[in-house]
Design an enzyme around this catalytic site. Structure first.
Site, PDB file in Angstrom:
ATOM      1  N   ASP A  13       0.861  -1.176   0.000  1.00 21.87           N
ATOM      2  CA  ASP A  13       0.000   0.000   0.000  1.00 21.87           C
ATOM      3  C   ASP A  13       0.906   1.237   0.000  1.00 21.87           C
ATOM      4  O   ASP A  13       2.106   1.145   0.302  1.00 21.87           O
ATOM      5  CB  ASP A  13      -0.891  -0.029   1.247  1.00 21.87           C
ATOM      6  CG  ASP A  13      -1.929   1.085   1.240  1.00 21.87           C
ATOM      7  OD1 ASP A  13      -2.442   1.413   0.155  1.00 21.87           O
ATOM      8  OD2 ASP A  13      -2.212   1.639   2.318  1.00 21.87           O
ATOM      9  N   ASP A  15      -0.213   5.016   1.067  1.00 18.39           N
ATOM     10  CA  ASP A  15      -0.431   5.878   2.229  1.00 18.39           C
ATOM     11  C   ASP A  15      -0.451   5.049   3.511  1.00 18.39           C
ATOM     12  O   ASP A  15      -1.184   4.067   3.627  1.00 18.39           O
ATOM     13  CB  ASP A  15      -1.745   6.642   2.078  1.00 18.39           C
ATOM     14  CG  ASP A  15      -1.688   7.662   0.952  1.00 18.39           C
ATOM     15  OD1 ASP A  15      -0.772   8.508   0.972  1.00 18.39           O
ATOM     16  OD2 ASP A  15      -2.532   7.601   0.040  1.00 18.39           O
TER      17      ASP A  15
END
Length: 259
Positions: A13, A15
């Site tokens: 991922d 953020d």
């Protein structure tokens, strides 16, 4: 946890894992550099459909993260791929920004508000009531309802903002039609990412900061799942879920020596 094969491919991922509140997570630039040097396939994933991969690449480079454009996989790209597989050369009425419209154009979709095959809802900085009303009427007239991701809020400097999931709920309430969500935690997001880099679930790890999206998505796609504590979910919160990550580490800095 059962023994797994050595990790040959990485999904992560963005953020909360590589960046946080506009700054790189300590160790993230070194992690990305080691990934690139290893030659192992990897993708940076995001549910945010606003930006194109080129936009995201520029944003990451400014923070010292040298991620190639082709190593970024967004819910917009996954949505476009899904629609191209389902109904090649179709039409769509889109509520979203360049990340989504560019991805749909790239797979040959025509964007129109005249009897479209789909209404596609993504993220935008300014949701228009007029556009939402149009979407409701098109769905009532038979358009299929797709949403890039189910996130109900997004971050901003001022605080939380309503995101695609919240607007989808409003449209669903008005139409009685639930959307099909393509992004995390739908494991289709993971499978499309794996296919993009020709990776296999048995030898791929997913790194995420959220138990309810990243870890759930990776788990359901059969990947090794690694929760980092630099974003949303804490170690205590992780224990409250009925499923567990393969392991928990403080940050991606703890994974550099494994690549």
């Amino acid at each position: 946890m059962q023994d797994r094969k050595p990790v040959q491919s990485w999904l992560t991922d963005m953020d909360g894992v590589l960046v946080h509140e506009g700054q790189p997570v300590p160790g993230a630039p070194e992690f990305v550099k080691r990934l690139r040097a290893s030659g192992k396939p990897f993708l940076v994933l995001t549910n945010n459909s606003i930006y194109t991969p080129r936009d995201l690449q520029a944003r990451l480079v400014r923070m010292g993260l040298d991620v190639p454009e082709e190593a970024i996989w967004s819910s917009a790209l996954a949505t476009a791929q899904f629609l191209a597989d389902q109904r090649p050369g179709g039409t769509a009425y889109v509520i979203g920004e360049a990340g989504l419209t560019t991805a749909l154009h790239a797979v040959g979709y025509v964007l129109t508000d005249f009897a479209p095959d789909y209404v596609v809802l993504g993220e935008t900085r300014t949701y228009s009531f007029e556009a939402i009303t149009k979407a409701v009427r098109l769905i009532n007239d038979g358009a299929r309802f797709i949403c890039t991701n189910p996130d109900v809020t997004g971050p901003s400097v001022e605080g939380a903002l309503p995101a695609a999931g919240s607007v989808a709920a409003m449209i669903s309430k008005a139409t009685g039609v639930e959307p099909y969500f393509v992004g995390k935690p739908n494991p289709m997001m993971m499978r499309s990412a794996l296919n993009t880099i020709n990776a296999h679930s048995e030898t791929t790890a997913m790194i995420g900061d959220r138990m309810d999206t990243d870890i759930l998505c990776g788990l359901e796609a059969g990947l090794e799942t690694i929760l980092v504590l630099t974003g949303i979910s804490s170690r205590v919160e992780a224990e409250r879920y009925p499923y567990r990550p393969s392991r928990i580490v403080d940050s991606v800095a703890d994974l550099i020596d494994e690549i």
